[in-house]
Design an enzyme around this catalytic site. Structure first.
Site, PDB file in Angstrom:
ATOM      1  N   LYS A  44      -4.607   2.463   3.017  1.00 22.24           N
ATOM      2  CA  LYS A  44      -3.607   2.891   2.033  1.00 22.24           C
ATOM      3  C   LYS A  44      -4.177   2.788   0.624  1.00 22.24           C
ATOM      4  CE  LYS A  44       0.204   1.695   5.054  1.00 22.24           C
ATOM      5  NZ  LYS A  44       1.174   0.717   5.521  1.00 22.24           N
ATOM      6  N   GLN A  58       3.347  -4.973   3.624  1.00 23.25           N
ATOM      7  CA  GLN A  58       2.919  -4.603   4.981  1.00 23.25           C
ATOM      8  C   GLN A  58       3.653  -5.461   6.018  1.00 23.25           C
ATOM      9  OE1 GLN A  58       0.784  -2.058   5.758  1.00 23.25           O
ATOM     10  NE2 GLN A  58       1.158  -2.491   7.908  1.00 23.25           N
ATOM     11  N   ASP A  93       8.296   2.751   0.857  1.00 25.73           N
ATOM     12  CA  ASP A  93       8.362   2.788   2.323  1.00 25.73           C
ATOM     13  C   ASP A  93       9.705   3.352   2.793  1.00 25.73           C
ATOM     14  OD1 ASP A  93       6.258   2.178   3.972  1.00 25.73           O
ATOM     15  OD2 ASP A  93       6.531   0.003   3.850  1.00 25.73           O
TER      16      ASP A  93
END
Ligand code: NAD
Length: 283
Positions: A53, A97, A120
């Site tokens: 990412k 994460q 997200d």
């Protein structure tokens, strides 16, 4: 083999090139999109995801920071860090994460992120906006699937979409996104009876169960669009949930694993971060 293979990897490259140009234009206006990725602990798969990412953000010219916290980080410490990132006006996107170590309540962490920086798309406010058809940050994997279908010129309106999997991460939001595009949506899951009866009826079949070989050519009808979200490691090899060879004999379109849905996920994260930067500067 009759199916047209949809390579998410190629589309992702094309989209990232477009984003690179957009980021350069924003830079000229004094807007420097920035993503901060937070990882807690040493899980090798998570570490490899976050590195990917970060690399992808830098490749499109965005600023990106990686905060690596030890496995024994307390919930309070993580919440304080998120609070600081929420208040830092140079940060546009925050991604924590998952999964997190046991001592940390994941839902609390998701809800601590400013919804305007929740790239997200997991914050309940953004989930609610998706449910009510409002513009927001859509979760990256489902959003990547939508964009893949659109860019492959596969019409969604009126189509019967059958989804295998009902997770908050993939199954539920992809169904909602496609419902918003006027599909008729059926959700299947581990308690669904006679799975094949459902999958045979799909115009578009999205498989997100995490079970290798769950779906084969026997389970689909001629002309089905098959999107394989699964990521499984079998004998050291990456494989999806669909038996590619047999399904490709019948499908009209099919995504491979790897090089299918996976690369689209990170690409939509970049998209969301750019969107966050533009939104904040519009205010
Ligand atoms: P999950 O474990 O949270 O959910 C799996 C879902 O599949 C559940 O709803 C379960 O009911 C259903 N299921 C399991 N076995 C089934 C069966 N035999 N029949 C019918 N339904 C069944 O997983 P998730 O987070 O939604 O991820 C699903 C898969 O997608 C995993 O392999 C994951 O690694 C992969 N994934 C890929 C990406 C990507 O970017 N390519 C992103 C996220 C997840």
């Amino acid at each position: 083999m009759s199916a047209e293979v949809i390579y998410g990897k190629d589309l992702a490259q094309q989209l990232r090139q477009e984003m690179k140009e957009e980021v350069a234009q924003l830079e000229e206006q004094g807007i420097h999109p920035k993503l901060v990725v937070v990882i807690v602990g040493e899980d090798p798969a998570s570490k490899s995801y976050v590195k990917g990412k970060q690399r992808a953000s830098e490749n499109v010219g965005m600023n990106s920071d990686l905060l690596e916290l030890p496995e024994d980080t307390t919930e309070e410490k993580l919440l304080n860090i998120i609070n600081d990132l929420n208040e830092d006006s140079s940060v546009h996107g925050i991604l924590v994460q998952l999964p997190l170590p046991k001592q940390i309540d994941e839902q609390k962490v998701i809800e601590a992120i400013d919804p305007a920086k929740d790239v997200d798309g997991f914050h309940p406010i953004n989930v609610g906006k998706l449910m009510t058809g409002q513009d927001t940050f859509y979760p990256c994997t489902p959003f990547g699937i939508l964009v893949m279908l659109q860019r492959a010129n596969i019409s969604i309106e009126g189509k019967h979409v059958v989804i295998i999997g009902r997770s908050n991460l993939v199954g539920k939001p992809v169904g909602q996104l496609l419902l918003n595009e006027n599909a008729t949506v059926t959700y299947c899951h581990s308690r669904t009876k006679n799975l094949r009866e459902h999958t045979k009826q799909a115009d578009i079949l999205i498989v997100a169960a995490g079970k290798a070989q769950l779906i084969t050519g026997e389970d689909i009808s001629e002309g089905t669009v098959v999107i394989d979200v699964g990521v499984n490691r079998v004998d050291g090899k990456l494989t999806g949930d669909v038996d590619f060879e047999s399904a490709a004999q019948k499908a009209s379109h099919i995504t491979p694993v790897p090089k299918g849905v996976g690369p689209m996920t990170i690409t939509m994260l970049l998209h969301n971060t750019i969107k966050a930067a533009k939104w904040i500067h519009k205010k």
